[in-house]
Each structure stands twice: as structure tokens, then as C-alpha cells.
Design a protein around this motif. Structure first.
Motif, PDB file in Angstrom:
ATOM      1  N   MET A 263       0.836  -1.166   0.195  1.00  0.00           N
ATOM      2  CA  MET A 263      -0.035   0.007  -0.147  1.00  0.00           C
ATOM      3  C   MET A 263       0.854   1.189  -0.009  1.00  0.00           C
ATOM      4  O   MET A 263       2.021   1.195   0.465  1.00  0.00           O
ATOM      5  N   PRO A 264       0.222   2.514  -0.325  1.00  0.00           N
ATOM      6  CA  PRO A 264       1.039   3.587  -0.216  1.00  0.00           C
ATOM      7  C   PRO A 264       1.269   3.724   1.180  1.00  0.00           C
ATOM      8  O   PRO A 264       0.326   3.471   2.106  1.00  0.00           O
ATOM      9  N   GLY A 265       2.478   4.270   1.303  1.00  0.00           N
ATOM     10  CA  GLY A 265       2.815   4.490   2.769  1.00  0.00           C
ATOM     11  C   GLY A 265       3.505   3.234   3.460  1.00  0.00           C
ATOM     12  O   GLY A 265       4.045   3.391   4.550  1.00  0.00           O
ATOM     13  N   SER A 266       3.608   2.149   2.830  1.00  0.00           N
ATOM     14  CA  SER A 266       4.208   0.967   3.607  1.00  0.00           C
ATOM     15  C   SER A 266       5.687   1.021   3.647  1.00  0.00           C
ATOM     16  O   SER A 266       6.393   0.281   4.267  1.00  0.00           O
ATOM     17  N   GLY A 267       6.417   2.086   2.934  1.00  0.00           N
ATOM     18  CA  GLY A 267       7.810   2.231   2.695  1.00  0.00           C
ATOM     19  C   GLY A 267       8.526   1.480   1.613  1.00  0.00           C
ATOM     20  O   GLY A 267       9.730   1.438   1.931  1.00  0.00           O
ATOM     21  N   LYS A 268       7.672   1.243   0.722  1.00  0.00           N
ATOM     22  CA  LYS A 268       8.534   0.662  -0.475  1.00  0.00           C
ATOM     23  C   LYS A 268       9.767   1.553  -1.009  1.00  0.00           C
ATOM     24  O   LYS A 268      10.751   1.010  -1.325  1.00  0.00           O
ATOM     25  N   SER A 269       9.530   2.870  -1.281  1.00  0.00           N
ATOM     26  CA  SER A 269      10.510   3.654  -1.668  1.00  0.00           C
ATOM     27  C   SER A 269      11.518   3.794  -0.676  1.00  0.00           C
ATOM     28  O   SER A 269      12.965   3.881  -1.147  1.00  0.00           O
TER      29      SER A 269
ATOM     30  N   ALA B 209      -0.716  -9.112 -16.052  1.00  0.00           N
ATOM     31  CA  ALA B 209       0.613  -9.129 -17.116  1.00  0.00           C
ATOM     32  C   ALA B 209       1.528  -8.334 -16.701  1.00  0.00           C
ATOM     33  O   ALA B 209       3.129  -8.904 -16.641  1.00  0.00           O
ATOM     34  N   ALA B 210       1.544  -7.041 -15.848  1.00  0.00           N
ATOM     35  CA  ALA B 210       2.662  -6.454 -15.553  1.00  0.00           C
ATOM     36  C   ALA B 210       3.379  -7.202 -14.160  1.00  0.00           C
ATOM     37  O   ALA B 210       4.503  -7.480 -14.151  1.00  0.00           O
ATOM     38  N   MET B 211       2.540  -7.800 -13.488  1.00  0.00           N
ATOM     39  CA  MET B 211       3.153  -8.513 -12.302  1.00  0.00           C
ATOM     40  C   MET B 211       3.849  -9.867 -12.680  1.00  0.00           C
ATOM     41  O   MET B 211       4.953  -9.968 -12.234  1.00  0.00           O
ATOM     42  N   ASP B 212       3.440 -10.398 -13.593  1.00  0.00           N
ATOM     43  CA  ASP B 212       4.127 -11.722 -14.222  1.00  0.00           C
ATOM     44  C   ASP B 212       5.299 -11.263 -14.852  1.00  0.00           C
ATOM     45  O   ASP B 212       6.610 -11.715 -14.834  1.00  0.00           O
ATOM     46  N   HIS B 213       5.187 -10.092 -15.958  1.00  0.00           N
ATOM     47  CA  HIS B 213       6.623  -9.583 -16.426  1.00  0.00           C
ATOM     48  C   HIS B 213       7.716  -9.119 -15.222  1.00  0.00           C
ATOM     49  O   HIS B 213       8.853  -9.658 -15.539  1.00  0.00           O
ATOM     50  N   LEU B 214       7.234  -8.761 -14.143  1.00  0.00           N
ATOM     51  CA  LEU B 214       8.176  -8.266 -12.905  1.00  0.00           C
ATOM     52  C   LEU B 214       8.763  -9.358 -12.400  1.00  0.00           C
ATOM     53  O   LEU B 214       9.800  -9.530 -11.937  1.00  0.00           O
ATOM     54  N   ALA B 215       7.958 -10.442 -12.379  1.00  0.00           N
ATOM     55  CA  ALA B 215       8.242 -11.619 -11.538  1.00  0.00           C
ATOM     56  C   ALA B 215       9.307 -12.552 -12.215  1.00  0.00           C
ATOM     57  O   ALA B 215      10.019 -13.297 -11.731  1.00  0.00           O
ATOM     58  N   ILE B 216       9.252 -12.438 -13.684  1.00  0.00           N
ATOM     59  CA  ILE B 216      10.351 -13.261 -14.324  1.00  0.00           C
ATOM     60  C   ILE B 216      11.913 -13.163 -13.866  1.00  0.00           C
ATOM     61  O   ILE B 216      12.227 -14.224 -13.648  1.00  0.00           O
ATOM     62  N   ASN B 217      11.845 -12.116 -13.585  1.00  0.00           N
ATOM     63  CA  ASN B 217      13.500 -11.775 -13.175  1.00  0.00           C
ATOM     64  C   ASN B 217      13.590 -11.390 -11.815  1.00  0.00           C
ATOM     65  O   ASN B 217      14.684 -10.563 -11.267  1.00  0.00           O
ATOM     66  N   GLY B 218      12.735 -11.779 -10.814  1.00  0.00           N
ATOM     67  CA  GLY B 218      12.698 -11.235  -9.376  1.00  0.00           C
ATOM     68  C   GLY B 218      11.741 -12.031  -8.376  1.00  0.00           C
ATOM     69  O   GLY B 218      11.135 -12.773  -8.646  1.00  0.00           O
ATOM     70  N   LYS B 219      12.338 -11.516  -7.327  1.00  0.00           N
ATOM     71  CA  LYS B 219      11.363 -12.001  -6.129  1.00  0.00           C
ATOM     72  C   LYS B 219      10.490 -10.876  -5.764  1.00  0.00           C
ATOM     73  O   LYS B 219      10.855  -9.656  -5.638  1.00  0.00           O
ATOM     74  N   VAL B 220       9.138 -11.048  -5.495  1.00  0.00           N
ATOM     75  CA  VAL B 220       8.166 -10.050  -4.972  1.00  0.00           C
ATOM     76  C   VAL B 220       8.051 -10.293  -3.766  1.00  0.00           C
ATOM     77  O   VAL B 220       7.649 -11.199  -3.095  1.00  0.00           O
ATOM     78  N   VAL B 221       8.221  -9.052  -3.047  1.00  0.00           N
ATOM     79  CA  VAL B 221       8.188  -8.817  -1.687  1.00  0.00           C
ATOM     80  C   VAL B 221       7.067  -7.877  -1.078  1.00  0.00           C
ATOM     81  O   VAL B 221       7.188  -6.746  -1.872  1.00  0.00           O
ATOM     82  N   PHE B 222       6.225  -8.379  -0.223  1.00  0.00           N
ATOM     83  CA  PHE B 222       4.920  -7.481   0.261  1.00  0.00           C
ATOM     84  C   PHE B 222       5.325  -6.979   1.420  1.00  0.00           C
ATOM     85  O   PHE B 222       5.540  -7.614   2.458  1.00  0.00           O
ATOM     86  N   LEU B 223       5.361  -5.834   1.463  1.00  0.00           N
ATOM     87  CA  LEU B 223       5.538  -4.880   2.886  1.00  0.00           C
ATOM     88  C   LEU B 223       4.125  -4.587   3.365  1.00  0.00           C
ATOM     89  O   LEU B 223       3.615  -4.026   2.837  1.00  0.00           O
ATOM     90  N   ASP B 224       3.778  -5.645   4.261  1.00  0.00           N
ATOM     91  CA  ASP B 224       2.544  -5.563   5.022  1.00  0.00           C
ATOM     92  C   ASP B 224       2.490  -4.816   6.186  1.00  0.00           C
ATOM     93  O   ASP B 224       3.275  -4.791   6.907  1.00  0.00           O
ATOM     94  N   ILE B 225       1.515  -3.513   6.006  1.00  0.00           N
ATOM     95  CA  ILE B 225       1.263  -2.872   7.295  1.00  0.00           C
ATOM     96  C   ILE B 225      -0.256  -2.803   7.255  1.00  0.00           C
ATOM     97  O   ILE B 225      -1.090  -2.760   6.460  1.00  0.00           O
ATOM     98  N   PRO B 226      -0.867  -2.485   8.659  1.00  0.00           N
ATOM     99  CA  PRO B 226      -2.206  -2.718   8.817  1.00  0.00           C
ATOM    100  C   PRO B 226      -2.861  -1.303   8.576  1.00  0.00           C
ATOM    101  O   PRO B 226      -2.252  -0.361   7.997  1.00  0.00           O
ATOM    102  N   LEU B 227      -4.274  -1.396   7.963  1.00  0.00           N
ATOM    103  CA  LEU B 227      -4.825  -0.248   7.656  1.00  0.00           C
ATOM    104  C   LEU B 227      -4.589   1.122   8.453  1.00  0.00           C
ATOM    105  O   LEU B 227      -4.502   2.248   7.809  1.00  0.00           O
TER     106      LEU B 227
END
Length: 170
Positions: free
Chosen positions: A13-19, A89-107
């Protein structure tokens, strides 16, 4: 596969700290860093909020998908926009060469961190409440994640370390 041999795709989510975490993670691992929100703005010649205001939330999702499908990066930490998960399609494309990491924070923490979400360029239906959006996206984040990291109650360095540890075991 070593973490430095692949792309690391951060979702959440926005604000989860991804950047913020993404930059720290890239520095720690000797990787490049890409913030797809900035690529979208550069591609569109407008801010995310301007795209939503002028053309609607679906236009933002389409521009985001186009930008993500054009990405061809190696050895990068990629901070995606919060709505990237609406495009299989975009997520499949990104995942081809990578590991997808979900930064989970509560609402409640998302809402505290982002404040006035009406100015963040968040892609959501006009009739959709923020809690409804959160629930909808949470299911998608979980669907695409190779790794889930609990980011609540941790500073950026601790989140970064948790990601590195998780990457070493997968």
C-alpha cells in the motif's frame, strides 16, 4: 539464488515504505533502484494525482501497466506503485527476473502514514472507501508475493534486514 543476482520487486500500500526501504535495500545489496511511480510520472508528463483527476483511476492503472511492461531491468530493487497488482501481465513480467516482496502494514498505519489520501494519486474507484480499497489490494498483494515482510512497528533498517533474511531462505 543470491539476492544480488535478481531483481527485488517491492509491493504494498502507499505509505508501506516501498520507496524508502527500496533505496536502503539497494544500497545494502549493491543493486540499482527504480521507483515506478516516478517512471509513470515521467512517461505521462503529469503527477499521479493529475492523471487521476484528468482521466480517472483506470487511466492511471493503464499508464502504470504500460510502463511496467516496458521495464527491462537487471539487478534492481523496484518499488512499484500500490496499484501495480491490478495488472496480472505486469506482475508476471516483473516476477520473471525477480522476487516479489510484500511490505505488509495494517490499515490504521497506512492511514496514519499517508494522511490525506486524496492527494496521493491513489488509483481507486470513486465509490470505493479507503478500507474497501485496502481489503481489495491486500488479497492481490498476498497472491503475488513470494515473500511477505511485516513492516509495522519496525524502522526502515529493520524492514530492510528482514527482507534480506527472507531472500536468503527462498
Amino acid at each position: 539464488m543470491a539476492a544480488t543476482d535478481t531483481n527485488i520487486i517491492l509491493i504494498g500500500m502507499p505509505g508501506s515504505g516501498k520507496s524508502t526501504v527500496g533505496v536502503l535495500l539497494a544500497k545494502r545489496l549493491g543493486l540499482g533502484f527504480v521507483d515506478t511511480d516516478l517512471l509513470i510520472q515521467q512517461h505521462a508528463g503529469a503527477t499521479l494525482q493529475d492523471i487521476v483527476d484528468a482521466h480517472g483511476y483506470q487511466a492511471l492503472r493503464q499508464v502504470e501497466e504500460d510502463v511496467l511492461l516496458q521495464m527491462d531491468v537487471q539487478r534492481q530493487v523496484v518499488s512499484t506503485g500500490g496499484s501495480a497488482v491490478y495488472s496480472k501481465a505486469a506482475m508476471d513480467h516483473l516476477a520473471i527476473n525477480g522476487k516479489v516482496v510484500f511490505l505488509d502494514i495494517p490499515l490504521a498505519e497506512v492511514m496514519r502514514r499517508i494522511g490525506d489520501h486524496g492527494k496521493r494519486g491513489i488509483s481507486r474507484r470513486p465509490d470505493q472507501s479507503f478500507p474497501e480499497l485496502f481489503d481489495e489490494r491486500l488479497a492481490l498483494y498476498r497472491q503475488y508475493a513470494d515473500i511477505t515482510v511485516q513492516a509495522s512497528g519496525r524502522d526502515q533498517d529493520a524492514v530492510c534486514e528482514a527482507i534480506i533474511e527472507a531472500l536468503e531462505t527462498c
